[in-house]
Scaffold this motif. Structure first.
Motif, mmCIF file in Angstrom:
data_model
loop_
_atom_site.group_PDB
_atom_site.id
_atom_site.type_symbol
_atom_site.label_atom_id
_atom_site.label_comp_id
_atom_site.label_asym_id
_atom_site.label_seq_id
_atom_site.Cartn_x
_atom_site.Cartn_y
_atom_site.Cartn_z
ATOM 1 N N SER A 278 -6.661 6.584 5.759
ATOM 2 C CA SER A 278 -5.951 5.330 5.659
ATOM 3 C C SER A 278 -4.484 5.418 6.339
ATOM 4 C CB SER A 278 -6.204 5.060 4.341
ATOM 5 O OG SER A 278 -7.401 4.791 3.829
ATOM 6 N N LEU A 279 -3.809 6.494 6.184
ATOM 7 C CA LEU A 279 -2.407 6.504 6.487
ATOM 8 C C LEU A 279 -2.312 6.653 7.864
ATOM 9 C CD1 LEU A 279 -1.169 8.997 3.734
ATOM 10 C CD2 LEU A 279 -0.457 6.598 3.956
ATOM 11 N N PHE B 227 6.482 1.924 3.150
ATOM 12 C CA PHE B 227 5.698 3.138 3.602
ATOM 13 C C PHE B 227 5.306 4.326 2.426
ATOM 14 C CE2 PHE B 227 5.083 7.083 6.002
ATOM 15 C CZ PHE B 227 4.127 7.020 6.602
ATOM 16 N N VAL B 228 6.578 4.723 1.820
ATOM 17 C CA VAL B 228 6.656 5.604 0.904
ATOM 18 C C VAL B 228 5.487 5.134 -0.377
ATOM 19 C CG1 VAL B 228 7.645 6.704 -1.158
ATOM 20 C CG2 VAL B 228 9.021 6.550 1.139
ATOM 21 N N GLY B 229 5.594 3.999 -0.590
ATOM 22 C CA GLY B 229 4.481 3.301 -1.608
ATOM 23 C C GLY B 229 2.981 3.638 -1.138
ATOM 24 N N PHE B 230 2.774 3.180 0.191
ATOM 25 C CA PHE B 230 1.562 3.394 1.042
ATOM 26 C C PHE B 230 1.043 5.114 0.823
ATOM 27 C CE2 PHE B 230 2.012 -0.671 3.228
ATOM 28 C CZ PHE B 230 0.798 -1.219 2.774
ATOM 29 N N PHE C 271 -2.232 6.018 -1.104
ATOM 30 C CA PHE C 271 -3.740 6.548 -0.255
ATOM 31 C C PHE C 271 -3.751 7.692 -0.687
ATOM 32 C CE2 PHE C 271 -2.822 2.414 2.118
ATOM 33 C CZ PHE C 271 -4.120 1.867 1.905
ATOM 34 N N LEU C 272 -2.766 8.480 -0.840
ATOM 35 C CA LEU C 272 -3.010 10.166 -1.294
ATOM 36 C C LEU C 272 -3.779 10.161 -2.506
ATOM 37 C CD1 LEU C 272 0.272 11.826 0.336
ATOM 38 C CD2 LEU C 272 -2.194 11.777 1.180
ATOM 39 N N HIS C 273 -3.389 9.187 -3.373
ATOM 40 C CA HIS C 273 -3.849 9.452 -4.686
ATOM 41 C C HIS C 273 -5.282 8.383 -4.943
ATOM 42 C CE1 HIS C 273 -0.172 11.216 -5.551
ATOM 43 N NE2 HIS C 273 -0.652 11.708 -6.710
#
Length: 289
Positions: free
Chosen positions: A232-233, A217-220, A224-226
């Motif tokens: 998307s989140l 989840f941290v990776g997502f 998606f923020l970058h």
């Protein structure tokens, strides 16, 4: 013939479809027909061949991967596994899917055989097998899919834009894979296989899954923020909320009664996780957010 088809466990192979859909949703693919062929070769040839090969050498008597009562195995299953692997490679060459994708098929096929064959049997090394399954079914498959869909040069794959989602796929598999072993401790002990789940125990299996689900989840969140959007989140949270809810409920049940770490709960968890991720990445493929 029916027994061979059952041991291919094609529906079980589709549990890994989110990796392909994630790559598809993040890639401008050059050819729709090649995208379809890449899907077919991975999910209908490569993965079923690996399932069949593993079933032949394991000769499971207890439940495994959608088969609550596995049928007996025969030499025909081994022949089928090899035939599917070779057919995938030949078709990839004839369809001109590119040398990197052909090498991926060859490498994955060899590693899956080393995983199960008694002469090597990577499966008996808990940490190594756990690492390999996550990396090959996750990161390597994601990168191979991106490469074959976009015809990208291999060195271009080594950037945060591509490596981060590849590692997210691996983290998801490192979370889920031990959960697929948690009900097989007795069967694995009978064969002398010390799996990752047996190594860390039932409680450790769930704790490990929680850690790697969190890392995913941290990776997502970062990805998606970058490279995507907050939308998307939001969609990811909606799609995966039931999965995390069921995981927490199942963990609570297991802490009350360890026998709840059984085949049926494992399959429900796999189905929910696959449906949630497939829905999310399917939405991204159809409606980029």
């Amino acid at each position: 013939m029916r027994n061979v088809l059952l041991h291919l466990r094609i529906p079980f192979s589709l549990f890994l479809l989110p990796v392909f859909l994630f790559a598809l949703s993040q890639t401008s693919f050059a050819s729709a027909s090649q995208a379809w062929w890449a899907f077919v070769l991975i999910h209908l040839f490569l993965y079923p061949a690996s399932n069949a090969y593993n079933s032949y050498y394991d000769k499971d008597e207890g439940s495994i991967g959608l088969l609550e009562t596995p049928p007996p195995v025969s030499v025909g299953l081994l022949v089928t596994a090899w035939a599917l692997d070779l057919a995938a490679i030949v078709l990839a060459i004839l369809l001109d899917l590119g040398t990197p994708f052909v090498l991926y098929l060859v490498l994955y096929g060899l590693i899956s055989k080393a995983y199960s064959h008694p002469a090597i049997r990577l499966k008996k090394y808990p940490l190594l097998s756990w690492l390999i399954v996550g990396l090959f079914q996750g990161a390597l498959t994601y990168l191979a899919t991106v490469q074959v869909l976009s015809h990208m040069e291999v060195p271009s794959l080594f950037s945060v834009r591509h490596l981060l989602p590849a590692l997210i796929c691996t983290s998801n598999l490192w979370a889920v894979y031990p959960l697929t072993q948690v009900y097989q401790h007795d069967e694995d002990a009978r064969r002398g296989d010390l799996t990752y789940s047996r190594l860390v125990g039932i409680e450790g299996t769930f704790l490990s899954a929680a850690v790697f689900f969190t890392l995913s989840f941290v990776g997502f969140l970062y990805y998606f923020l970058h490279f995507g959007s907050v939308n998307s989140l939001i969609v990811l949270t909606v799609c995966m909320g039931p999965v995390l809810g069921y995981f927490g409920y199942w963990w609570w049940r297991v802490r009350q009664n360890p026998t709840e770490a059984n085949f049926r709960h494992t399959m429900r968890m796999n189905v929910l996780a696959s449906l949630g991720l497939n829905l999310f990445f399917g939405i991204l493929c159809l409606y980029p957010l």
